[in-house]
Design a protein around this motif. Structure first.
Motif, PDB file in Angstrom:
ATOM      1  N   PHE A 205       0.834  -1.210   0.000  1.00  0.00           N
ATOM      2  CA  PHE A 205       0.000   0.000   0.000  1.00  0.00           C
ATOM      3  C   PHE A 205       0.865   1.256   0.000  1.00  0.00           C
ATOM      4  O   PHE A 205       0.534   2.256  -0.625  1.00  0.00           O
ATOM      5  CB  PHE A 205      -0.927   0.005   1.209  1.00  0.00           C
ATOM      6  CG  PHE A 205      -1.616  -1.300   1.419  1.00  0.00           C
ATOM      7  CD1 PHE A 205      -2.512  -1.770   0.480  1.00  0.00           C
ATOM      8  CD2 PHE A 205      -1.348  -2.076   2.528  1.00  0.00           C
ATOM      9  CE1 PHE A 205      -3.140  -2.988   0.648  1.00  0.00           C
ATOM     10  CE2 PHE A 205      -1.964  -3.293   2.706  1.00  0.00           C
ATOM     11  CZ  PHE A 205      -2.864  -3.754   1.757  1.00  0.00           C
ATOM     12  N   ASP A 206       1.978   1.198   0.744  1.00  0.00           N
ATOM     13  CA  ASP A 206       2.874   2.359   0.762  1.00  0.00           C
ATOM     14  C   ASP A 206       3.591   2.507  -0.569  1.00  0.00           C
ATOM     15  O   ASP A 206       3.769   3.612  -1.071  1.00  0.00           O
ATOM     16  CB  ASP A 206       3.918   2.208   1.876  1.00  0.00           C
ATOM     17  CG  ASP A 206       3.288   2.347   3.246  1.00  0.00           C
ATOM     18  OD1 ASP A 206       2.151   2.854   3.305  1.00  0.00           O
ATOM     19  OD2 ASP A 206       3.913   1.925   4.238  1.00  0.00           O
ATOM     20  N   LEU A 207       4.012   1.377  -1.102  1.00  0.00           N
ATOM     21  CA  LEU A 207       4.833   1.445  -2.314  1.00  0.00           C
ATOM     22  C   LEU A 207       4.005   1.847  -3.532  1.00  0.00           C
ATOM     23  O   LEU A 207       4.550   2.329  -4.521  1.00  0.00           O
ATOM     24  CB  LEU A 207       5.518   0.100  -2.557  1.00  0.00           C
ATOM     25  CG  LEU A 207       6.498  -0.284  -1.441  1.00  0.00           C
ATOM     26  CD1 LEU A 207       7.094  -1.654  -1.694  1.00  0.00           C
ATOM     27  CD2 LEU A 207       7.610   0.735  -1.299  1.00  0.00           C
ATOM     28  N   LEU A 208       2.684   1.649  -3.449  1.00  0.00           N
ATOM     29  CA  LEU A 208       1.819   2.091  -4.542  1.00  0.00           C
ATOM     30  C   LEU A 208       1.949   3.586  -4.766  1.00  0.00           C
ATOM     31  O   LEU A 208       1.746   4.083  -5.868  1.00  0.00           O
ATOM     32  CB  LEU A 208       0.357   1.786  -4.189  1.00  0.00           C
ATOM     33  CG  LEU A 208      -0.233   0.462  -4.597  1.00  0.00           C
ATOM     34  CD1 LEU A 208      -1.669   0.384  -4.115  1.00  0.00           C
ATOM     35  CD2 LEU A 208      -0.189   0.292  -6.102  1.00  0.00           C
ATOM     36  N   LYS A 209       2.275   4.305  -3.673  1.00  0.00           N
ATOM     37  CA  LYS A 209       2.314   5.770  -3.767  1.00  0.00           C
ATOM     38  C   LYS A 209       3.644   6.284  -4.295  1.00  0.00           C
ATOM     39  O   LYS A 209       3.804   7.494  -4.483  1.00  0.00           O
ATOM     40  CB  LYS A 209       2.043   6.364  -2.386  1.00  0.00           C
ATOM     41  CG  LYS A 209       0.651   6.051  -1.873  1.00  0.00           C
ATOM     42  CD  LYS A 209       0.513   6.458  -0.415  1.00  0.00           C
ATOM     43  CE  LYS A 209      -0.674   5.782   0.231  1.00  0.00           C
ATOM     44  NZ  LYS A 209      -0.402   5.427   1.631  1.00  0.00           N
ATOM     45  N   ASN A 210       4.599   5.387  -4.486  1.00  0.00           N
ATOM     46  CA  ASN A 210       5.900   5.829  -4.994  1.00  0.00           C
ATOM     47  C   ASN A 210       5.771   6.426  -6.386  1.00  0.00           C
ATOM     48  O   ASN A 210       4.908   6.028  -7.157  1.00  0.00           O
ATOM     49  CB  ASN A 210       6.849   4.633  -5.115  1.00  0.00           C
ATOM     50  CG  ASN A 210       7.564   4.361  -3.821  1.00  0.00           C
ATOM     51  OD1 ASN A 210       7.317   5.033  -2.825  1.00  0.00           O
ATOM     52  ND2 ASN A 210       8.432   3.379  -3.835  1.00  0.00           N
ATOM     53  N   ASN A 272       3.770  -5.568 -11.252  1.00  0.00           N
ATOM     54  CA  ASN A 272       4.271  -4.802 -12.399  1.00  0.00           C
ATOM     55  C   ASN A 272       3.300  -3.710 -12.808  1.00  0.00           C
ATOM     56  O   ASN A 272       3.668  -2.541 -12.886  1.00  0.00           O
ATOM     57  CB  ASN A 272       4.531  -5.731 -13.581  1.00  0.00           C
ATOM     58  CG  ASN A 272       5.892  -6.359 -13.496  1.00  0.00           C
ATOM     59  OD1 ASN A 272       6.218  -6.940 -12.471  1.00  0.00           O
ATOM     60  ND2 ASN A 272       6.685  -6.231 -14.522  1.00  0.00           N
ATOM     61  N   ILE A 273       2.050  -4.101 -13.030  1.00  0.00           N
ATOM     62  CA  ILE A 273       1.080  -3.096 -13.475  1.00  0.00           C
ATOM     63  C   ILE A 273       0.681  -2.212 -12.304  1.00  0.00           C
ATOM     64  O   ILE A 273       0.519  -1.004 -12.447  1.00  0.00           O
ATOM     65  CB  ILE A 273      -0.143  -3.792 -14.113  1.00  0.00           C
ATOM     66  CG1 ILE A 273       0.318  -4.523 -15.367  1.00  0.00           C
ATOM     67  CG2 ILE A 273      -1.217  -2.784 -14.441  1.00  0.00           C
ATOM     68  CD1 ILE A 273      -0.766  -5.217 -16.120  1.00  0.00           C
ATOM     69  N   GLY A 274       0.585  -2.812 -11.120  1.00  0.00           N
ATOM     70  CA  GLY A 274       0.170  -2.038  -9.951  1.00  0.00           C
ATOM     71  C   GLY A 274       1.187  -0.991  -9.543  1.00  0.00           C
ATOM     72  O   GLY A 274       0.854   0.172  -9.330  1.00  0.00           O
ATOM     73  N   SER A 280       4.276   0.410 -17.459  1.00  0.00           N
ATOM     74  CA  SER A 280       3.434  -0.602 -18.108  1.00  0.00           C
ATOM     75  C   SER A 280       2.835  -0.049 -19.384  1.00  0.00           C
ATOM     76  O   SER A 280       2.798  -0.741 -20.406  1.00  0.00           O
ATOM     77  CB  SER A 280       2.298  -1.030 -17.186  1.00  0.00           C
ATOM     78  OG  SER A 280       2.799  -1.439 -15.968  1.00  0.00           O
ATOM     79  N   ILE A 281       2.370   1.201 -19.302  1.00  0.00           N
ATOM     80  CA  ILE A 281       1.773   1.792 -20.496  1.00  0.00           C
ATOM     81  C   ILE A 281       2.834   1.952 -21.584  1.00  0.00           C
ATOM     82  O   ILE A 281       2.612   1.636 -22.751  1.00  0.00           O
ATOM     83  CB  ILE A 281       1.130   3.152 -20.148  1.00  0.00           C
ATOM     84  CG1 ILE A 281      -0.054   2.908 -19.221  1.00  0.00           C
ATOM     85  CG2 ILE A 281       0.696   3.884 -21.404  1.00  0.00           C
ATOM     86  CD1 ILE A 281      -0.636   4.152 -18.609  1.00  0.00           C
ATOM     87  N   LYS A 282       3.993   2.402 -21.148  1.00  0.00           N
ATOM     88  CA  LYS A 282       5.080   2.619 -22.096  1.00  0.00           C
ATOM     89  C   LYS A 282       5.518   1.315 -22.769  1.00  0.00           C
ATOM     90  O   LYS A 282       5.793   1.267 -23.960  1.00  0.00           O
ATOM     91  CB  LYS A 282       6.258   3.225 -21.324  1.00  0.00           C
ATOM     92  CG  LYS A 282       7.327   3.812 -22.189  1.00  0.00           C
ATOM     93  CD  LYS A 282       7.135   5.301 -22.283  1.00  0.00           C
ATOM     94  CE  LYS A 282       8.251   5.939 -23.078  1.00  0.00           C
ATOM     95  NZ  LYS A 282       7.938   7.356 -23.351  1.00  0.00           N
ATOM     96  N   LEU A 283       5.585   0.262 -21.963  1.00  0.00           N
ATOM     97  CA  LEU A 283       6.111  -1.005 -22.486  1.00  0.00           C
ATOM     98  C   LEU A 283       5.016  -1.907 -23.057  1.00  0.00           C
ATOM     99  O   LEU A 283       5.288  -3.027 -23.464  1.00  0.00           O
ATOM    100  CB  LEU A 283       6.859  -1.765 -21.385  1.00  0.00           C
ATOM    101  CG  LEU A 283       8.171  -1.138 -20.945  1.00  0.00           C
ATOM    102  CD1 LEU A 283       8.759  -1.903 -19.770  1.00  0.00           C
ATOM    103  CD2 LEU A 283       9.172  -1.132 -22.093  1.00  0.00           C
ATOM    104  N   LEU A 496      -3.899   3.038 -13.339  1.00  0.00           N
ATOM    105  CA  LEU A 496      -3.229   3.174 -14.630  1.00  0.00           C
ATOM    106  C   LEU A 496      -3.525   4.525 -15.271  1.00  0.00           C
ATOM    107  O   LEU A 496      -2.652   5.174 -15.836  1.00  0.00           O
ATOM    108  CB  LEU A 496      -3.721   2.084 -15.584  1.00  0.00           C
ATOM    109  CG  LEU A 496      -3.049   0.740 -15.497  1.00  0.00           C
ATOM    110  CD1 LEU A 496      -3.794  -0.253 -16.351  1.00  0.00           C
ATOM    111  CD2 LEU A 496      -1.608   0.849 -15.963  1.00  0.00           C
ATOM    112  N   LEU A 497      -4.779   4.929 -15.179  1.00  0.00           N
ATOM    113  CA  LEU A 497      -5.171   6.170 -15.827  1.00  0.00           C
ATOM    114  C   LEU A 497      -4.840   7.378 -14.960  1.00  0.00           C
ATOM    115  O   LEU A 497      -5.097   8.512 -15.343  1.00  0.00           O
ATOM    116  CB  LEU A 497      -6.674   6.141 -16.122  1.00  0.00           C
ATOM    117  CG  LEU A 497      -7.122   4.973 -16.985  1.00  0.00           C
ATOM    118  CD1 LEU A 497      -8.627   4.911 -17.073  1.00  0.00           C
ATOM    119  CD2 LEU A 497      -6.515   5.073 -18.370  1.00  0.00           C
TER     120      LEU A 497
END
Lengths: 500, 488
Positions: A205-210, A272-274, A280-283, A496-497
């Motif tokens: 949850f914390d790392l999502l905000k990175n 990866n996507i999270g 992810s969008i770029k690749l 993602l968006l």
């Protein structure tokens, strides 16, 4: 991401129960081993059904049944366990397939020595797998992820077929080495968190905000990707899989294909996507390309196999190609397709590996041609094989239909040519399944050696039934399953968006 | 000079800081004396038990010294968290060495009184080496440890490889001491101080002397820890030494030889961070790769473990290259837990050597699970730990090193570490595969196990897992130890 704590430790219990039962096996008399293993995995399965029932589906992406125990205060490493929609489905798959694997093993003639260790390994694997899907701390995730390797190494190396040592080696080295990249990635993500916020955290949850500079995000994405691409496996990282599957004992292949591969795809979606949405969008084009290549290459490889185990192994690779393609289309249908396909493939691949095991048990060969014409003598078995194969092929009413249908829909959002490629992949998968059915059942032999064979029954029949029912359930009532992970997928999409 | 003034200058040393060392010192002299006067029959009982009692007392007294920290003997002896932590591990490992060597020598039909007092003196040297910044004290204690090792290595008088190993070790050890002391001289010329803290915080004009001094000093230590390209003595010495002594060299030796480097790591990095990162990084990379590659082709288990020990020096050096505090923590943690893994794995070999017809060849491990299930299991744990598979201490060590490297952006070194770990998978997993998945070639039975051995082995095996599952225990001492050294 919302977190709902629990009063009753459902998740840690379902990790602990198989582990405790496996420890119990060490001390009991030989004749109690099989019943105890059945009870252990049975209880875990029932517990997972309870969890499914109690899960609050209206809460969207919330992580429920959340528990937290501190392991190392200074680095903020916590045993944080919980289930969101995505992990819930994988958790169900794990408990179900583990139970099936154990039910199968009870009557598997190959398993006639070192029983204690065998069932110990399988119960431990179940416990570790639940840990993988329920961890929301990256280090804990990694630990469980690695731990699953050890019992599988032994399962292949001890109870496998002729080339078992070579395959066990290869399996271990491929996955262990690739996951070192993951470890480097995980600590790097935590280090970024530290430099930004001044404190350590490995919490998802914390790392999502990175947030990262673009180049670095891609670098981190690739570190994670290497590990999961090998695990999934994607072409060209797949070469360990046919060997491992070809040589593993039936139940080992079942667990490997049905659940262990899902660790890769699950982690691709979750981590990866999270964690790296922009990368992810770029690749995305690269990832979709890898997915499509995997589908088509693996389908070709499947068609030319005579060995039914290697056949199913390659077809698994091809299915994983579908999952990854759908996932990295990064739209609503695609994500839904990938998750439902993960579950569906769990059922069908497990079932097909048991078919292989059943054939070997009767004929002591994996060569499909030897079974020609068996439909006459083993109608129930033939029915099961046919149902499973059609489900795997993507016929409506079967579990894989939704995966393939939605993948095509998702691909269509980008371009017709992409959808066409997916269609070609689907065509190939139909081709190899039909080829298999024809070889197994329809080529009639004049003097069949099969005439004395009895049809499938007892424990083995039960283990098939346990898989075929959910297969049809997914096929006919997909909304039951889509409801589970709808919220999680919306969360991923929002992430993602950049809406959150 | 007035007598009163002279006496006034003599400060009474704070012996409470020095208590564990004092106890070991007294034990050593008692052992020495008793070895001269007692009859052989009595010696066999008295010497080991007296050593054990002495070490246990010393271990208990370490607890007392936690509350009295600081310098004594005119600043030449420093008792701090790092020293305490190291002493605890050193004492524990030495106790287990004691447990394993008794039966080992019995099986070799030999008894040496020297073993016990040389072990005590080596231990004393190790403990002092772990807690000093003073060049002279470092020199003297380094010699004490090394001479102990030379003699212990050569102790099997009848064995040719034992003597060969000791000889090589002696020559290169002598070279290393010479280089280190020569380096010390240059550092003294530069700063006029013999205290490493003083030297490195001194900002003099003539940097060349400091650099030359440091390089020579560190090469001395590089030889001791077996860093490539200064490692040639190590496999021979490890192979030749009596196996419990090899365990001592691999664990206690490696630990304490690293400690002076650890102590001055932050101070050096303050001055030469980029050069340090690069130099140590390159040596670390070479050490990891070389150690693992050569281990891959070994046929003798002791040589294999020796090369794996070289490789582990490389992993630890990789963290030494890091200029952040986390690097220091990673180094200390990895060093401490490596003592447990290394000692444990050599002890298993020491026990196996008592089996009839055992030649230390790797293929003899085939099917060991069937002959000796518990021993095979503990060896399995050590192999997984050395490889770095969770939930063992080796995994935590590697994760910390990765973290440290990531802090400094040393990606190339991290990738080399992944590569070399990949290589090491080959031989560690091979041993596991041999033990658990092959049929046995012959029935291996070990004669006369002692309780001391079993308890030690169980203890070390549990420690290998427990320190990773409950890392807080070690971390609570490790964290202040690293923070105290790392004052920026």
């Amino acid at each position: 991401m919302e977190i709902v704590r629990t009063d009753f430790p459902f998740v840690s219990l379902s990790i602990a129960i198989p582990a405790l039962f496996s420890l119990l096996l060490v001390f009991v008399n030989e004749r109690f081993i099989k019943p105890l293993s059945l009870i252990g995995s049975g209880i875990t399965f029932l517990l997972s059904l309870c969890v499914i029932y109690l899960f609050d589906y209206s809460r969207g992406a919330a992580v429920q049944f959340y528990e937290e125990y501190v392991i190392l205060q200074e680095l903020n490493i916590k045993l944080s366990l919980g289930l969101d929609g995505l992990s819930l489905l994988m958790y169900l798959l794990t408990t179900l397939v583990s139970l099936v694997a154990i039910v199968w093993s009870v009557r598997d003639k190959q398993i006639n020595f070192r029983l204690r260790e065998y069932f110990f390994a399988f119960l431990m694997t179940e416990s570790f797998l639940i840990g993988v899907f329920a961890s929301f701390d990256l280090i804990v995730f990694y630990v469980f992820y690695e731990l699953t390797l050890i019992p599988m190494l032994f399962a292949i190396g001890v109870w496998g077929y002729k080339l078992r040592l070579y395959s066990a080696y290869k399996f271990f080295i491929y996955i262990f080495v690739s996951s070192l990249f993951l470890l480097l990635g995980i600590v790097s993500v935590a280090v970024v968190h530290y430099t930004d916020k001044g404190s350590f955290s490995f919490s998802y949850f914390d790392l999502l905000k990175n947030s990262y500079p673009m180049g670095f995000e891609i670098f981190l994405f690739l570190l994670f990707f290497i590990a999961f691409a090998v695990k999934t496996p994607l072409v060209p990282f797949h070469t360990w899989l046919p060997d491992a599957h070809g040589e593993a004992p039936t139940a080992g292949s079942v667990v490997l294909a049905a659940v262990l591969l899902k660790m890769g795809t699950y982690a691709l979606l979750r981590f990866n996507i999270g964690l790296f949405p922009e990368a992810s969008i770029k690749l995305m084009p690269l990832m979709v390309a890898i997915g499509i290549v995997t589908i088509i290459y693996a389908s070709w490889m499947t068609i030319v196999q005579n060995n039914i185990k290697r056949f199913v192994a390659y077809s698994s690779v091809s299915h994983m190609g579908f999952v990854v393609t759908a996932m990295f289309l990064l739209n609503y249908e695609g994500l839904r397709a990938s998750v439902i396909e993960m579950f569906a493939h769990g059922m069908t691949s497990a079932s097909l590996f048991m078919v292989a095991g059943f054939i070997y048990g009767r004929l002591h060969t994996f060569n499909m041609e030897n079974l020609r014409g068996s439909v006459k003598f083993m109608p129930v078995f033939a029915l099961i094989v046919a149902t499973t194969s059609f489900a795997a092929m993507g016929l409506p009413g079967g579990s894989s239909f939704w995966g393939k249908f939605l993948t095509m829909l998702a691909a269509r959002e980008y371009s017709y040519s992409l959808a066409l490629l997916v269609l070609v992949g689907g065509f190939f998968s139909a081709a190899y399944v039909l080829f298999m059915l024809k070889t197994l059942f329809l080529d009639v032999r004049e003097e069949s050696i099969l005439i004395h064979f009895t049809d499938i029954r007892g424990f083995k029949l039960a283990s098939f039934v346990m898989l075929v029912l959910p297969m049809l359930l997914v096929g006919f009532f997909p909304h039951l399953f889509f409801n589970m992970f709808e919220g999680s997928i919306n969360f991923v999409l929002k992430n993602l968006l950049g809406l959150e | 000079m007035d007598i009163g003034q002279l006496v006034g200058d003599i400060r009474i040393p704070r012996l409470e800081l020095f208590l564990p060392e004092l106890i070991v010192l007294i034990t050593a002299f008692m052992l020495f004396t008793l070895d001269l006067v007692l009859s052989t029959r009595l010696k066999r009982v008295v010497l080991p038990s007296l050593s054990a009692i002495g070490y246990v007392l010393a271990l208990m007294s370490v607890g007392i010294t936690i509350q009295f920290q600081g310098n004594t003997f005119y600043g030449t002896f420093t008792n701090d968290y790092l020293g305490i932590l190291v002493k605890v591990f050193v004492l524990i490992i030495t106790l287990t060495v004691l447990a394993f060597s008794y039966k080992y020598y019995e099986a070799k039909n030999s008894f040496y009184g020297e073993f016990y007092y040389m072990l005590a003196f080596t231990l004393l040297g190790a403990m002092i080496l772990a807690s000093s910044y003073n060049l002279i004290i470092i020199y003297v204690s380094l010699e004490l440890v090394s001479i102990g090792f030379y003699i212990l290595t050569a102790l099997l008088r009848g064995s040719f490889i034992s003597k060969e190993g000791a000889f090589k070790y002696l020559i290169l050890g002598g070279l290393s001491i010479a280089l280190a002391s020569y380096g010390a001289v240059f550092m003294y010329i530069y700063s006029g101080s013999i205290d490493l803290r003083g030297i490195l915080s001194y900002s003099g004009q003539d940097y060349h002397y400091l650099i030359l001094g440091l390089v020579l000093f560190l090469i001395g230590f590089a030889i001791k820890i077996g860093a490539v390209p200064f490692h040639f003595w190590l496999p021979d010495a490890y192979q030749g030494a009596p196996t419990p002594v090899t365990a001592l060299m691999a664990s206690v030796g490696k630990l304490v030889f690293f400690i002076p480097v650890v102590r001055i790591m932050p101070l050096i990095q303050d001055k030469f961070s980029v050069a340090w990162m690069l130099t140590v990084g390159v040596i670390a990379a070479a050490t990891m790769l070389y150690g693992n590659l050569v281990a891959l082709v070994q046929r003798d288990i002791k040589r294999l473990l020796a090369y794996s020990s070289i490789a582990h020096s490389g992993y630890i050096l990789a963290a030494v290259a890091v200029t952040k505090e986390i690097g220091l923590k990673a180094v200390i943690y990895f060093l401490l837990v490596y003592t447990v893994m290394a000692a444990g794995s050599f002890f298993v070999v020491a026990m196996l050597e008592r089996a009839e017809g055992w030649n230390n060849e790797i293929r003899e491990f085939s099917g060991l699970r069937f002959s000796l299930p518990y021993l095979a299991f503990s060896f399995l744990v050590y192999m997984f730990a050395l490889l770095g598979v969770p939930p063992t201490v080796g995994f935590v060590g590697k994760a910390l090193v990765f973290m440290a490297l990531s802090f400094d952006g040393l990606w190339w070194l991290a990738f080399i570490m992944i590569l070399s770990t990949a290589i090491s998978t080959g031989y560690y997993v091979r041993l596991i595969v041999l033990m658990y998945m092959k049929d046995r070639e012959k029935n291996v039975t070990i004669m006369g196990k002692s309780y001391a051995e079993l308890v030690s082995l169980v203890f070390l095996t549990l420690l290998t897992v427990a320190l990773a599952v409950v890392p807080g225990v070690i971390w609570q001492l490790l964290s202040p130890a690293a923070s105290m050294l790392f004052v920026r």
